[in-house]
Structure formats: structure tokens, C-alpha cells
Design an enzyme around this catalytic site. Sequence first.
Site, mmCIF file in Angstrom:
data_model
loop_
_atom_site.group_PDB
_atom_site.id
_atom_site.type_symbol
_atom_site.label_atom_id
_atom_site.label_comp_id
_atom_site.label_asym_id
_atom_site.label_seq_id
_atom_site.Cartn_x
_atom_site.Cartn_y
_atom_site.Cartn_z
ATOM 1 N N CYS A 31 0.845 -1.201 0.000
ATOM 2 C CA CYS A 31 0.000 0.000 0.000
ATOM 3 C C CYS A 31 0.881 1.253 0.000
ATOM 4 C CB CYS A 31 -0.948 -0.003 1.196
ATOM 5 S SG CYS A 31 -2.376 -1.109 1.008
ATOM 6 N N GLY A 43 4.573 -19.374 2.034
ATOM 7 C CA GLY A 43 5.696 -18.443 2.137
ATOM 8 C C GLY A 43 5.335 -17.002 1.825
ATOM 9 N N HIS A 89 3.558 -12.744 -8.673
ATOM 10 C CA HIS A 89 4.931 -12.760 -9.171
ATOM 11 C C HIS A 89 4.858 -13.197 -10.632
ATOM 12 C CE1 HIS A 89 6.928 -12.993 -5.086
ATOM 13 N NE2 HIS A 89 5.771 -13.520 -4.761
ATOM 14 N N HIS A 102 -0.452 -10.235 -4.416
ATOM 15 C CA HIS A 102 0.480 -9.889 -5.496
ATOM 16 C C HIS A 102 0.762 -11.119 -6.333
ATOM 17 C CE1 HIS A 102 2.775 -10.987 -1.877
ATOM 18 N NE2 HIS A 102 3.691 -11.524 -2.680
ATOM 19 N N ASN A 115 1.528 -16.447 -3.665
ATOM 20 C CA ASN A 115 1.626 -17.165 -2.399
ATOM 21 C C ASN A 115 0.530 -16.656 -1.473
ATOM 22 O OD1 ASN A 115 3.996 -18.628 -3.126
ATOM 23 N ND2 ASN A 115 5.211 -16.789 -2.774
HETATM 24 P P1 5GP Z 1 5.832 -13.157 -1.095
HETATM 25 O O1 5GP Z 1 6.967 -13.813 -0.354
HETATM 26 O O2 5GP Z 1 4.874 -12.472 -0.137
HETATM 27 O O3 5GP Z 1 5.129 -14.047 -2.075
HETATM 28 O O4 5GP Z 1 6.490 -12.055 -2.006
HETATM 29 C C1 5GP Z 1 6.833 -10.793 -1.541
HETATM 30 C C2 5GP Z 1 7.843 -10.239 -2.513
HETATM 31 O O5 5GP Z 1 7.928 -8.864 -2.311
HETATM 32 C C3 5GP Z 1 9.252 -10.806 -2.337
HETATM 33 O O6 5GP Z 1 9.667 -11.417 -3.555
HETATM 34 C C4 5GP Z 1 10.092 -9.592 -1.967
HETATM 35 O O7 5GP Z 1 11.367 -9.610 -2.574
HETATM 36 C C5 5GP Z 1 9.245 -8.443 -2.474
HETATM 37 N N1 5GP Z 1 9.371 -7.222 -1.718
HETATM 38 C C6 5GP Z 1 9.264 -7.081 -0.366
HETATM 39 N N2 5GP Z 1 9.385 -5.783 -0.023
HETATM 40 C C7 5GP Z 1 9.555 -5.097 -1.183
HETATM 41 C C8 5GP Z 1 9.750 -3.711 -1.471
HETATM 42 O O8 5GP Z 1 9.773 -2.829 -0.603
HETATM 43 N N3 5GP Z 1 9.902 -3.375 -2.789
HETATM 44 C C9 5GP Z 1 9.874 -4.315 -3.786
HETATM 45 N N4 5GP Z 1 10.029 -3.879 -5.042
HETATM 46 N N5 5GP Z 1 9.699 -5.630 -3.537
HETATM 47 C C10 5GP Z 1 9.548 -6.011 -2.250
HETATM 48 ZN ZN ZN Z 2 -1.784 -3.293 1.205
#
Ligand code: 5GP
Ligand code: ZN
Length: 114
Positions: free
Chosen positions: A7, A92, A101, A99, A86
Amino acid sequence: MSDCVFCKIVAGSIPSTKVYEDESCLAFRDLEPKAPTHILVIPKQHIQSADAVTAENSALVAHIFTVIPGIMKEQGVTGGYRIITNAGPDAGQTVPHLHFHVLAGVEMGWDPVG
Ligand code: 5GP
Ligand code: ZN
């Protein structure tokens, strides 16, 4: 949500490398890329995860899937890509804002629990 990293990225209070934006979604480069191209695509509206998708907010998810092909084309991706989301601790998820990926630029194996 005021304490949500994504956010804050939407609000511009945390910087990001944006690759696409419209009224309802944002795409930016992952801070710790796991592939040569690693884009995160998020709804601007805070939705906790795929587990919080409902009939009321699912149009935001559908919209994201309509913009991903154009983003990948714009990034020069020609060899295909993988979309991952995820949801929750066992998967994880580290950022509790839905989001997707989008990974590309390398041939990927298939071992999600490896
Ligand atoms: P999750 O582990 O929740 O599926 O993915 C979160 C992703 O967000 C991770 O791949 C991590 O590298 C990325 N991420 C976390 N904080 C930030 C940030 O402040 N900026 C960006 N560009 N990516 C972030
Ligand atoms: Zn949010």
C-alpha cells in the site's frame, strides 16, 4: 492499510521501479529478483491474499490477468513466463497484500516444495 508495504508503494511513500500502472493495478520490479525478469503485479486496493478474493473484488484479479501479457511483451519476454501467488504462511507469503509474481527469462523447473 497504513502499515502495508505494498500500500505504501501504491501511495508512493516507498519507492519502486514501476513498469506499468493504471487506475486499479500497479506492476513493479521485485526488490530481490528470483529470475532475470521478476515483476510483481498488485491491485491498488488492499486485498490480503488470494484467499481473500471474493465475487465483489474478483474483477481486480481478472483485470490483472488482462494486463500481464502486455507487460511481458513490453519487457521483451518471448520464452514464456510463470505467474505465482503465495497465500498464507505455508506458501511463504511475506507481504500480506495480494500480489502476482511474474517470472521470466530463464528455463524454470517445477518443484514448488523444493
Ligand atoms: P511473497 O513472499 O509475499 O510471495 O512475495 C513478496 C515479494 O515482495 C518478495 O519477492 C520480496 O522480494 C518483495 N518485496 C518485499 N518488499 C519489497 C519492497 O519494498 N519493494 C519491492 N520492489 N519488492 C519487495
Ligand atoms: Zn496493502
